[in-house]
Design a protein around this motif. Structure first.
Motif, PDB file in Angstrom:
ATOM      1  N   ASP A   1       0.749  -0.833  -0.213  1.00 40.23           N
ATOM      2  CA  ASP A   1      -0.240  -0.095   0.211  1.00 40.23           C
ATOM      3  C   ASP A   1       0.907   1.586  -0.381  1.00 40.23           C
ATOM      4  O   ASP A   1       0.727   1.781  -0.772  1.00 40.23           O
ATOM      5  CB  ASP A   1      -1.060  -0.193   1.076  1.00 40.23           C
ATOM      6  CG  ASP A   1      -1.979   0.815   0.769  1.00 40.23           C
ATOM      7  OD1 ASP A   1      -2.151   1.432   0.348  1.00 40.23           O
ATOM      8  OD2 ASP A   1      -2.252   1.612   2.327  1.00 40.23           O
ATOM      9  N   LEU A   2       1.781   1.043   0.607  1.00 38.68           N
ATOM     10  CA  LEU A   2       2.712   2.646   0.759  1.00 38.68           C
ATOM     11  C   LEU A   2       3.830   2.544   0.115  1.00 38.68           C
ATOM     12  O   LEU A   2       4.316   3.698  -0.241  1.00 38.68           O
ATOM     13  CB  LEU A   2       3.183   2.651   2.487  1.00 38.68           C
ATOM     14  CG  LEU A   2       2.372   2.505   2.927  1.00 38.68           C
ATOM     15  CD1 LEU A   2       2.579   2.463   5.386  1.00 38.68           C
ATOM     16  CD2 LEU A   2       1.151   3.658   3.381  1.00 38.68           C
ATOM     17  N   TYR A   3       4.465   1.864  -0.588  1.00 47.32           N
ATOM     18  CA  TYR A   3       5.505   1.374  -1.322  1.00 47.32           C
ATOM     19  C   TYR A   3       4.926   1.529  -3.263  1.00 47.32           C
ATOM     20  O   TYR A   3       4.965  -0.167  -2.990  1.00 47.32           O
ATOM     21  CB  TYR A   3       6.807   0.571  -0.883  1.00 47.32           C
ATOM     22  CG  TYR A   3       7.300   0.986   0.347  1.00 47.32           C
ATOM     23  CD1 TYR A   3       8.700   1.902   0.622  1.00 47.32           C
ATOM     24  CD2 TYR A   3       6.671   0.839   1.720  1.00 47.32           C
ATOM     25  CE1 TYR A   3       8.636   2.514   1.702  1.00 47.32           C
ATOM     26  CE2 TYR A   3       7.048   1.060   2.792  1.00 47.32           C
ATOM     27  CZ  TYR A   3       8.167   2.017   3.194  1.00 47.32           C
ATOM     28  OH  TYR A   3       8.257   2.425   3.966  1.00 47.32           O
TER      29      TYR A   3
ATOM     30  N   TYR B   1     -13.509  -5.055  -8.142  1.00 51.34           N
ATOM     31  CA  TYR B   1     -14.871  -4.953  -7.763  1.00 51.34           C
ATOM     32  C   TYR B   1     -15.620  -6.430  -6.906  1.00 51.34           C
ATOM     33  O   TYR B   1     -16.807  -6.673  -5.879  1.00 51.34           O
ATOM     34  CB  TYR B   1     -16.188  -4.754  -9.015  1.00 51.34           C
ATOM     35  CG  TYR B   1     -17.459  -4.468  -8.844  1.00 51.34           C
ATOM     36  CD1 TYR B   1     -18.069  -3.618  -8.764  1.00 51.34           C
ATOM     37  CD2 TYR B   1     -18.028  -5.670  -8.520  1.00 51.34           C
ATOM     38  CE1 TYR B   1     -19.671  -3.906  -8.557  1.00 51.34           C
ATOM     39  CE2 TYR B   1     -19.598  -6.096  -8.608  1.00 51.34           C
ATOM     40  CZ  TYR B   1     -20.156  -4.676  -8.521  1.00 51.34           C
ATOM     41  OH  TYR B   1     -21.618  -4.373  -8.744  1.00 51.34           O
ATOM     42  N   SER B   2     -14.833  -7.634  -7.000  1.00 54.72           N
ATOM     43  CA  SER B   2     -15.436  -8.464  -7.162  1.00 54.72           C
ATOM     44  C   SER B   2     -14.891  -9.295  -5.471  1.00 54.72           C
ATOM     45  O   SER B   2     -14.891  -9.483  -4.899  1.00 54.72           O
ATOM     46  CB  SER B   2     -15.234 -10.069  -7.808  1.00 54.72           C
ATOM     47  OG  SER B   2     -14.902 -11.901  -7.814  1.00 54.72           O
ATOM     48  N   SER B   3     -13.819  -8.822  -5.029  1.00 56.81           N
ATOM     49  CA  SER B   3     -13.246  -9.460  -4.372  1.00 56.81           C
ATOM     50  C   SER B   3     -12.085  -8.258  -3.056  1.00 56.81           C
ATOM     51  O   SER B   3     -12.341  -8.537  -1.636  1.00 56.81           O
ATOM     52  CB  SER B   3     -11.516 -10.054  -4.507  1.00 56.81           C
ATOM     53  OG  SER B   3     -11.802 -11.323  -5.273  1.00 56.81           O
ATOM     54  N   GLY B   4     -12.322  -7.432  -3.313  1.00 55.77           N
ATOM     55  CA  GLY B   4     -12.443  -5.822  -2.401  1.00 55.77           C
ATOM     56  C   GLY B   4     -10.697  -6.261  -2.374  1.00 55.77           C
ATOM     57  O   GLY B   4      -9.952  -5.831  -2.082  1.00 55.77           O
ATOM     58  N   LEU B   5     -10.730  -5.816  -0.956  1.00 55.11           N
ATOM     59  CA  LEU B   5      -9.538  -5.543  -0.302  1.00 55.11           C
ATOM     60  C   LEU B   5      -8.705  -6.886   0.049  1.00 55.11           C
ATOM     61  O   LEU B   5      -7.698  -7.109   0.433  1.00 55.11           O
ATOM     62  CB  LEU B   5      -9.806  -5.084   1.188  1.00 55.11           C
ATOM     63  CG  LEU B   5      -8.303  -4.621   2.025  1.00 55.11           C
ATOM     64  CD1 LEU B   5      -8.130  -3.518   1.422  1.00 55.11           C
ATOM     65  CD2 LEU B   5      -8.455  -4.342   3.533  1.00 55.11           C
TER      66      LEU B   5
ATOM     67  N   ALA C   1      -6.027   0.296   5.911  1.00 56.59           N
ATOM     68  CA  ALA C   1      -5.255  -1.284   5.441  1.00 56.59           C
ATOM     69  C   ALA C   1      -4.791  -1.908   7.198  1.00 56.59           C
ATOM     70  O   ALA C   1      -4.950  -2.533   6.985  1.00 56.59           O
ATOM     71  CB  ALA C   1      -3.696  -0.818   5.011  1.00 56.59           C
ATOM     72  N   VAL C   2      -4.779  -0.276   7.924  1.00 54.74           N
ATOM     73  CA  VAL C   2      -4.826  -0.794   9.695  1.00 54.74           C
ATOM     74  C   VAL C   2      -5.788  -0.912  10.095  1.00 54.74           C
ATOM     75  O   VAL C   2      -5.569  -1.950  10.872  1.00 54.74           O
ATOM     76  CB  VAL C   2      -4.361   0.552  10.057  1.00 54.74           C
ATOM     77  CG1 VAL C   2      -4.188   0.363  11.550  1.00 54.74           C
ATOM     78  CG2 VAL C   2      -2.527   1.230   9.127  1.00 54.74           C
ATOM     79  N   LEU C   3      -7.168  -0.660   9.904  1.00 54.13           N
ATOM     80  CA  LEU C   3      -7.736  -1.242   9.988  1.00 54.13           C
ATOM     81  C   LEU C   3      -8.106  -2.637   9.483  1.00 54.13           C
ATOM     82  O   LEU C   3      -8.975  -3.382  10.797  1.00 54.13           O
ATOM     83  CB  LEU C   3      -9.718   0.057  10.003  1.00 54.13           C
ATOM     84  CG  LEU C   3      -9.328   1.163  10.486  1.00 54.13           C
ATOM     85  CD1 LEU C   3     -10.636   2.125  10.221  1.00 54.13           C
ATOM     86  CD2 LEU C   3      -8.821   1.561  12.056  1.00 54.13           C
TER      87      LEU C   3
ATOM     88  N   ALA D   1     -10.092   2.221  -0.363  1.00 50.37           N
ATOM     89  CA  ALA D   1     -10.777   3.264   0.870  1.00 50.37           C
ATOM     90  C   ALA D   1     -11.501   5.222   0.353  1.00 50.37           C
ATOM     91  O   ALA D   1     -11.958   5.204   0.861  1.00 50.37           O
ATOM     92  CB  ALA D   1      -9.151   3.534   1.335  1.00 50.37           C
ATOM     93  N   ALA D   2     -10.846   5.470  -0.703  1.00 47.64           N
ATOM     94  CA  ALA D   2     -11.991   6.464  -1.345  1.00 47.64           C
ATOM     95  C   ALA D   2     -13.546   5.808  -1.727  1.00 47.64           C
ATOM     96  O   ALA D   2     -14.382   7.068  -0.863  1.00 47.64           O
ATOM     97  CB  ALA D   2     -11.819   7.154  -2.796  1.00 47.64           C
ATOM     98  N   ALA D   3     -13.597   4.592  -2.292  1.00 52.96           N
ATOM     99  CA  ALA D   3     -15.149   4.579  -2.007  1.00 52.96           C
ATOM    100  C   ALA D   3     -15.520   4.587  -0.771  1.00 52.96           C
ATOM    101  O   ALA D   3     -17.130   4.935  -0.630  1.00 52.96           O
ATOM    102  CB  ALA D   3     -14.997   3.245  -2.902  1.00 52.96           C
ATOM    103  N   ASN D   4     -14.962   3.428  -0.338  1.00 53.29           N
ATOM    104  CA  ASN D   4     -15.832   3.355   1.532  1.00 53.29           C
ATOM    105  C   ASN D   4     -15.880   4.803   2.308  1.00 53.29           C
ATOM    106  O   ASN D   4     -17.293   5.129   2.771  1.00 53.29           O
ATOM    107  CB  ASN D   4     -14.591   2.830   2.877  1.00 53.29           C
ATOM    108  CG  ASN D   4     -14.769   1.425   2.245  1.00 53.29           C
ATOM    109  OD1 ASN D   4     -15.470   1.269   0.920  1.00 53.29           O
ATOM    110  ND2 ASN D   4     -13.465   0.666   3.070  1.00 53.29           N
ATOM    111  N   LEU D   5     -14.946   6.123   2.005  1.00 51.44           N
ATOM    112  CA  LEU D   5     -15.536   7.619   2.783  1.00 51.44           C
ATOM    113  C   LEU D   5     -16.435   7.565   2.177  1.00 51.44           C
ATOM    114  O   LEU D   5     -17.286   8.588   2.427  1.00 51.44           O
ATOM    115  CB  LEU D   5     -13.960   8.455   2.281  1.00 51.44           C
ATOM    116  CG  LEU D   5     -12.899   8.498   2.896  1.00 51.44           C
ATOM    117  CD1 LEU D   5     -11.602   9.025   2.204  1.00 51.44           C
ATOM    118  CD2 LEU D   5     -13.774   8.553   4.191  1.00 51.44           C
TER     119      LEU D   5
END
Length: 556
Positions: free
Chosen positions: A73-75, A198-202, A289-291, A377-381
């Protein structure tokens, strides 16, 4: 040497490196299959019918998975493309600052992220804006945090696309004058990304992150061991870089860059590092990612071991200097110099085609993983803090999940438009501009984890003032070479007579305004809003009575 003619050999060269392209396609197909398979991986809710499952992976990831997920996520493609490009073009001030900031950030998150995890698990919060709403009783402040997160994430996703485009361009793809033919490979890549997200999410980027990180470690270790000796040794590498940075730019009449920051550059370097460190875990994808982790200790363990990636980042940054010693010419298929191509071009020129293909795949997959997390993450917001709070307050878990899936698709489309319509050579500054915005959510989120002293209206006004100041100041920075706006993330700070990171200056203004207005609002007894949290919520862990089983989490 690569079997294909290097793109730098002739402007507009359209020879395709078929060996490298084949390897990229094979590895891309592999991660695509993994992305769709991830839908059934570690799944609690068979229907994927809630944001807890789709958007947070069931909040079930342990230390090992979380480490790869956060690393993926970060790198990102920013690591592979923009940081070495900055080192190649202007040296340490705009490139190497990323190394100390990733060292600074982990002690910061060790302190406060476990508290955010606890309060989010106790109340079923999915986004940082959920917490802000519960803490301050303010939908307006929550909306501001949500909109800022979405706004700041868009250029970050776009940067991932720039990384993929750099790989395609160096391989000889994208030289067609026909816009559709030129952009088709990128469109296909993101259509596939959109489908498995869309199918599998995170779970999709979490599973693919294993491949991504493995490829990156392989490529960087080989590159950092082999390339310096191939181009004349580390002494020659640093001598070449120092010589280039001391060369006077005929346009600006100043040195091209800084091999080592001088005394006038200490403040810009330090503020860039500190401001970026404070901003990194304010991004919605970092918090998502943390949550997704299963308990507080997972977060603390990862804060302790993630600095291993900082070592990797330092090696990556040095590839920019190696490219100088190698004489790499990052010329795009349009015949124009483009520093964003320097690392892919270095690999193309110096490695056999088969290994160049592995390196290109590492960059491309290194873009897909964070782009997937960012879009989620943007979609969750949008779903939790715009759709649910202002459009459909009675939305069910299933409706939330459906809206978030659709929103994630729209976010990807927006990122594509961002890349297709704006100057791609400004990729690094796009991301840094996002840092200007996202840092302004720090007071509401981080301060709120420890104190309720700040007034909700004061925080909102402070955020608004800082956003306007940061955006206007960034716009006013003109690149002396291209004469374009948003030419730098640094600006003069008249009060102290120094040049510093715009985001950190805006943050200071934000805090001062919020503190002063808090005193004012408290004196006039303005409504402070209801705090839905209690002190014990911030220390709760998995298994505590206050933490509900995930399928039964409250809608509140």
């Amino acid at each position: 040497m690569s079997a294909a003619v290097p793109a730098a050999a002739a402007a507009g060269n359209t020879d395709i490196n078929w060996v490298a392209l084949t390897i990229v396609i094979v590895l891309f197909c592999l991660v695509t299959v993994m992305g769709f398979m991830a839908a059934r991986w570690r799944r609690k809710d068979a229907s994927m019918g809630s944001l807890q499952e789709w958007g947070l992976g069931g909040r079930s990831f342990g230390t090992f998975i979380t480490w790869f997920l956060l690393g993926g996520d970060l790198y990102t493609a920013y690591t592979f493309v923009a940081v070495p490009a900055a080192m190649f073009a202007t040296g340490a001030v705009t490139g190497f600052f990323a190394v100390p900031y990733t060292i600074i950030v982990y002690p910061i998150i060790f302190v406060f992220m476990s508290r955010l995890w606890s309060i989010s698990h106790t109340h079923g919060y999915v986004t940082p804006a959920d917490f802000v709403k519960g803490r301050y009783g303010s939908r307006g402040l929550s909306l501001a945090v949500a909109l800022t997160g979405i706004l700041a994430t868009m250029p970050y996703i776009a940067l991932q696309l720039v990384g993929i485009q750099a790989v395609l361009e160096v391989m000889g793809i994208g030289g067609s004058q026909n816009a559709l033919a030129r952009d088709l490979p990128l469109l296909i890549a993101f259509a596939v990304l959109a489908a498995y997200t869309y199918s599998s999410g995170l779970r999709a980027p979490a599973m693919i992150a294993f491949v991504k990180d493995g490829l990156i470690y392989l490529v960087i270790l080989v590159a950092i061991i082999y390339l310096p000796q191939h181009v004349g040794g580390w002494g020659h590498v640093f001598d070449s870089a120092q010589e280039k940075m001391a060369t006077v730019n005929p346009v600006t009449k100043k040195p091209v860059g800084a091999f080592i920051p001088n005394t006038l550059q200490f403040w810009p370097y330090a503020t860039l590092a500190l401001g970026s460190a404070m901003a990194l875990f304010m991004y919605p994808h970092s918090i998502t990612a943390v949550l997704s982790s299963k308990n507080r200790n997972v977060i603390r363990r990862n804060a302790s071991i993630l600095p291993a990636y900082s070592f990797l980042l330092g090696l990556l940054a040095l590839l920019g200097f190696i490219a100088i010693a190698a004489g790499t010419k990052p010329i795009g298929l349009d015949g124009l110099p483009n520093p964003q191509l320097v690392v892919p071009q270095l690999f193309e020129d110096e490695f056999p085609s088969w290994f160049a293909g592995i390196a290109f795949a590492a960059i491309a997959i290194g873009a897909l993983v964070p782009a997937a997390i960012m879009s989620i993450a943007a979609a969750n917001l949008f779903t939790r803090n715009i759709y649910r709070d202002f459009i459909n307050p009675d939305a069910t878990h299933a409706q939330e999940a459906k809206v978030s899936k659709i929103a994630s698709l729209l976010v990807k489309v927006g990122a594509l438009l961002f890349v297709f319509t704006l100057d791609k050579t400004l990729a690094l500054n796009f991301q840094l501009l996002g840092g200007v915005w996202i840092l302004q959510t720090f007071p509401a989120i981080v301060f709120g984890l420890y104190t309720r002293w700040f007034h909700r209206w004061a925080l909102l006004v402070g955020w608004a003032v800082a956003m306007v100041y940061g955006s206007v100041t960034a716009y006013q920075q003109i690149n002396p070479a291209t004469h374009k706006h948003f030419g730098s993330s640094l600006a003069n700070i008249d009060v102290i007579g120094q040049t510093g990171y715009i985001a950190l200056t805006a943050f200071v203004i934000n805090v001062v305004v919020a503190a002063v207005l808090t005193v004012v609002f408290r004196l006039v007894k303005a409504p402070a809003g209801e705090d839905a949290t209690k002190p014990s919520d911030y220390k709760a862990d998995a298994g505590d009575p206050s933490v509900h089983d995930l399928p039964e989490l409250s809608e509140a």
